[in-house]
Design a protein around this motif. Structure first.
Motif, PDB file in Angstrom:
ATOM      1  N   ALA A 227       0.827  -1.205   0.000  1.00 64.16           N
ATOM      2  CA  ALA A 227       0.000   0.000   0.000  1.00 64.16           C
ATOM      3  C   ALA A 227       0.863   1.258   0.000  1.00 64.16           C
ATOM      4  O   ALA A 227       0.581   2.219  -0.735  1.00 64.16           O
ATOM      5  CB  ALA A 227      -0.928  -0.004   1.213  1.00 64.16           C
ATOM      6  N   VAL A 228       1.913   1.267   0.796  1.00 64.26           N
ATOM      7  CA  VAL A 228       2.784   2.447   0.864  1.00 64.26           C
ATOM      8  C   VAL A 228       3.474   2.676  -0.469  1.00 64.26           C
ATOM      9  O   VAL A 228       3.543   3.807  -0.967  1.00 64.26           O
ATOM     10  CB  VAL A 228       3.815   2.299   1.999  1.00 64.26           C
ATOM     11  N   ASP A 229       3.990   1.612  -1.074  1.00 66.32           N
ATOM     12  CA  ASP A 229       4.664   1.763  -2.368  1.00 66.32           C
ATOM     13  C   ASP A 229       3.679   2.161  -3.461  1.00 66.32           C
ATOM     14  O   ASP A 229       4.025   2.921  -4.373  1.00 66.32           O
ATOM     15  CB  ASP A 229       5.373   0.462  -2.750  1.00 66.32           C
ATOM     16  N   ALA A 230       2.438   1.654  -3.388  1.00 70.42           N
ATOM     17  CA  ALA A 230       1.428   2.034  -4.380  1.00 70.42           C
ATOM     18  C   ALA A 230       1.150   3.532  -4.315  1.00 70.42           C
ATOM     19  O   ALA A 230       1.018   4.195  -5.349  1.00 70.42           O
ATOM     20  CB  ALA A 230       0.144   1.243  -4.152  1.00 70.42           C
ATOM     21  N   VAL A 231       1.077   4.068  -3.098  1.00 70.83           N
ATOM     22  CA  VAL A 231       0.846   5.505  -2.939  1.00 70.83           C
ATOM     23  C   VAL A 231       2.048   6.293  -3.446  1.00 70.83           C
ATOM     24  O   VAL A 231       1.895   7.282  -4.172  1.00 70.83           O
ATOM     25  CB  VAL A 231       0.549   5.840  -1.468  1.00 70.83           C
ATOM     26  N   ARG A 232       3.253   5.867  -3.084  1.00 69.91           N
ATOM     27  CA  ARG A 232       4.456   6.589  -3.533  1.00 69.91           C
ATOM     28  C   ARG A 232       4.560   6.588  -5.057  1.00 69.91           C
ATOM     29  O   ARG A 232       4.839   7.617  -5.672  1.00 69.91           O
ATOM     30  CB  ARG A 232       5.707   5.953  -2.917  1.00 69.91           C
TER      31      ARG A 232
END
Length: 271
Positions: A227-232
């Motif tokens: 999720a964090v990488d998808a947002v970044r």
């Protein structure tokens, strides 16, 4: 290849709404699908009219997709009214949708309202709690919390956990409305705590559909990344699409982003 469903309203000029979602999802290497909640007569200068779909027919569209196609993530944009919000929540629960990105669209870039007053409670109570990520800007976040939107960055940090308490797994609180800074800082609030995600502001009037584009890109990336990488990565894609937007000449108001800038560059299209 992940299959991503956008549930949103239309934009006949192609810069926002479902048309932007289809482009942004495709640019992330995913297969894009769409359920129409409303047909919107708009262009880069403003909204002329909105015709909401019958809620039952929105449900039929959702069922038609899920009963035939594996859906790896869902992006929800404009829901128009409470009846449509209720149907979306009911059908997503029925089909067990487990990656849902909600962009709580309430007002167009032109200032035209895109969500009925009575629909705010339905969005807050039915759609927010079943979302993996919600992506409100500051005015939308203030409406969800029933407050005034006069926030600075420190107030964003203080308010982000309150948005998380509404029930989503994560909140991406967007700081694009903050004034007087060369940097736009978003806050990602979730199990990791609060992550600050700054990005340099880009001087362009071609910013029509930024919220639609970001949320759709994140939805497309969720099955492929954390999720964090998808947002970044979604934010990085949005930044580059904004930076390349002046290569387009579409409309006389707030023009669209360049959703396929990377594809054009790879193909040697120099425009």
């Amino acid at each position: 290849m992940p299959n991503i469903l956008s549930i949103a309203g239309t934009d006949p000029t192609g810069g926002a709404g479902i048309q932007a979602d289809l482009k942004a999802i495709s640019a992330q290497g995913a297969f894009a699908m769409a359920v129409v909640t409303a047909v919107v007569a708009q262009n880069t200068q403003g909204v002329r009219g909105v015709r909401a779909m019958d809620p039952e027919f929105v449900g039929e569209q959702i069922d038609a997709v899920f009963e035939d196609v594996r859906v790896d993530a869902v992006k929800i944009g404009m829901v128009a009214n409470a009846g449509i919000a209720e149907v979306i929540a009911d059908r997503l629960a029925h089909h067990g949708a487990d990656r849902v990105v909600l962009d709580p669209v309430m007002v167009a870039k032109s200032g035209d309202r895109l969500l009925d007053e009575d629909a705010v409670d339905a969005v807050r109570d039915l759609l927010v709690p079943r979302s993996s990520i919600i992506t409100p800007n500051l005015p939308e976040a203030a409406v969800l919390l029933g407050e005034e939107p006069d926030w600075d960055l420190s107030e964003m940090r203080r308010r982000a956990p309150a948005l998380l308490e509404l029930g989503p797994s994560r909140v991406l609180l967007k700081g694009g409305h903050l004034d007087g800074s060369a940097t736009s800082t978003d806050l990602l609030c979730g199990p990791e705590g609060i992550l600050e995600l700054p990005a340099p502001r880009i001087a362009t009037t071609n910013d029509h559909g930024t919220g639609c584009t970001l949320s759709a890109a994140i939805a497309a990336l969720l099955p492929q990344r954390s999720a964090v990488d998808a947002v970044r990565e979604g934010k990085a894609y949005l930044h580059d699409a904004l930076a390349a937007s002046d290569r387009l000449d579409v409309g006389r108001g707030h023009g669209p982003l360049h959703h396929f800038h990377a594809l054009w560059e790879a193909a040697g299209i120099d425009r």
